[in-house]
Scaffold this motif. Structure first.
Motif, short mmCIF file in Angstrom:
data_model
loop_
_atom_site.label_atom_id
_atom_site.label_comp_id
_atom_site.label_asym_id
_atom_site.label_seq_id
_atom_site.Cartn_x
_atom_site.Cartn_y
_atom_site.Cartn_z
N PRO A 61 0.83 -1.22 0.00
CA PRO A 61 0.00 0.00 0.00
C PRO A 61 0.86 1.26 0.00
O PRO A 61 2.03 1.24 0.37
CB PRO A 61 -0.79 -0.12 1.31
N ASP A 62 0.26 2.35 -0.42
CA ASP A 62 0.92 3.65 -0.33
C ASP A 62 1.17 3.96 1.14
O ASP A 62 0.56 3.37 2.03
CB ASP A 62 0.05 4.73 -0.96
N TRP A 63 2.07 4.90 1.41
CA TRP A 63 2.38 5.23 2.80
C TRP A 63 2.34 6.73 3.02
O TRP A 63 2.45 7.51 2.09
CB TRP A 63 3.72 4.64 3.22
N HIS A 64 2.15 7.11 4.26
CA HIS A 64 1.99 8.51 4.66
C HIS A 64 3.23 8.95 5.42
O HIS A 64 3.66 8.30 6.36
CB HIS A 64 0.74 8.65 5.54
N ASN A 118 2.71 9.08 -0.20
CA ASN A 118 3.73 8.59 -1.14
C ASN A 118 3.33 7.22 -1.67
O ASN A 118 2.71 6.43 -0.96
CB ASN A 118 5.08 8.46 -0.41
N GLY A 119 3.71 6.95 -2.89
CA GLY A 119 3.47 5.65 -3.47
C GLY A 119 4.32 4.57 -2.81
O GLY A 119 5.37 4.86 -2.23
N ALA A 120 3.87 3.33 -2.87
CA ALA A 120 4.56 2.22 -2.22
C ALA A 120 5.98 2.04 -2.73
O ALA A 120 6.86 1.59 -2.00
CB ALA A 120 3.76 0.94 -2.43
N ALA A 121 6.25 2.41 -3.96
CA ALA A 121 7.58 2.21 -4.54
C ALA A 121 8.61 3.18 -3.98
O ALA A 121 9.81 2.93 -4.08
CB ALA A 121 7.51 2.37 -6.06
N PHE A 122 8.17 4.26 -3.33
CA PHE A 122 9.11 5.25 -2.80
C PHE A 122 9.65 4.79 -1.45
O PHE A 122 8.89 4.49 -0.53
CB PHE A 122 8.42 6.62 -2.62
N ASP A 123 10.97 4.76 -1.32
CA ASP A 123 11.62 4.44 -0.05
C ASP A 123 11.83 5.70 0.78
O ASP A 123 12.10 5.63 1.97
CB ASP A 123 12.96 3.75 -0.27
N PHE A 124 11.74 6.85 0.13
CA PHE A 124 11.88 8.14 0.79
C PHE A 124 10.74 9.04 0.32
O PHE A 124 10.31 8.95 -0.82
CB PHE A 124 13.23 8.79 0.45
N CYS A 125 10.28 9.89 1.20
CA CYS A 125 9.22 10.84 0.86
C CYS A 125 9.71 11.74 -0.27
O CYS A 125 10.80 12.31 -0.20
CB CYS A 125 8.87 11.68 2.09
N TRP A 126 8.91 11.86 -1.29
CA TRP A 126 9.33 12.69 -2.44
C TRP A 126 9.31 14.17 -2.08
O TRP A 126 9.97 14.97 -2.71
CB TRP A 126 8.45 12.40 -3.65
N GLN A 127 8.57 14.53 -1.04
CA GLN A 127 8.46 15.94 -0.65
C GLN A 127 9.61 16.39 0.27
O GLN A 127 10.21 17.42 0.04
CB GLN A 127 7.12 16.16 0.07
N CYS A 128 9.90 15.59 1.32
CA CYS A 128 10.88 16.04 2.32
C CYS A 128 12.08 15.10 2.49
O CYS A 128 12.95 15.36 3.31
CB CYS A 128 10.20 16.24 3.67
N ASP A 129 12.11 14.00 1.75
CA ASP A 129 13.23 13.06 1.75
C ASP A 129 13.37 12.28 3.06
O ASP A 129 14.44 11.76 3.38
CB ASP A 129 14.54 13.78 1.42
N THR A 130 12.29 12.17 3.83
CA THR A 130 12.29 11.35 5.05
C THR A 130 12.14 9.88 4.65
O THR A 130 11.35 9.55 3.76
CB THR A 130 11.13 11.77 5.97
N ALA A 131 12.87 9.00 5.32
CA ALA A 131 12.82 7.57 5.02
C ALA A 131 11.43 6.99 5.31
O ALA A 131 10.75 7.40 6.26
CB ALA A 131 13.87 6.83 5.81
N LYS A 132 11.05 6.03 4.49
CA LYS A 132 9.78 5.32 4.67
C LYS A 132 9.81 4.56 5.99
O LYS A 132 10.78 3.87 6.29
CB LYS A 132 9.62 4.34 3.49
N PRO A 133 8.76 4.68 6.81
CA PRO A 133 8.75 3.92 8.08
C PRO A 133 8.60 2.44 7.81
O PRO A 133 7.93 2.04 6.85
CB PRO A 133 7.55 4.49 8.82
N HIS A 134 9.21 1.63 8.66
CA HIS A 134 9.11 0.17 8.48
C HIS A 134 8.24 -0.46 9.50
O HIS A 134 8.02 -0.12 10.55
CB HIS A 134 10.50 -0.47 8.54
#
Length: 102
Positions: free
Chosen positions: A75-78, A86-102
């Motif tokens: 799923p997409d992530w917030h 952000n889309g599921a394929a993004f490992d980092f937020c496209w807006q602020c470059d914060t890492a995707k939570p795990h």
């Protein structure tokens, strides 16, 4: 050589090919330019394909393809930092470059 991925969308095929090559796996693209033959050739036979040239790298290639395919089904992530979706394929937020939570 062994076929590891095929899809009607050349962009998706090229993305898989680049991921495999970045992992050091030697690949070859087949049917890259055969879309023009659709109608004369059955459509599934014109789909671009990624082939692994070395049998020694086949299992690694299959794992990489499976990993990429499973990422597409997530799923997409917030982003908790900037509240951006952000889309599921993004490992980092496209807006602020914060890492995707795990």
């Amino acid at each position: 050589m062994t076929l590891v991925y095929t899809h009607e969308n050349l962009t998706l095929v090229m993305n898989i090919n680049v991921a495999l090559q970045n992992a050091g796996i030697k690949t070859q693209i087949k049917n890259q330019f055969s879309a023009g033959g659709r109608g004369e050739i059955p459509c599934f036979e014109t789909w671009p394909e990624v082939w692994v040239t070395s049998e020694f790298q086949l299992e690694q290639a299959k794992k990489i393809v499976a990993s990429i395919m499973s990422q597409q089904q997530q799923p997409d992530w917030h982003c908790n930092n900037c509240n951006e979706d952000n889309g599921a394929a993004f490992d980092f937020c496209w807006q602020c470059d914060t890492a995707k939570p795990h």
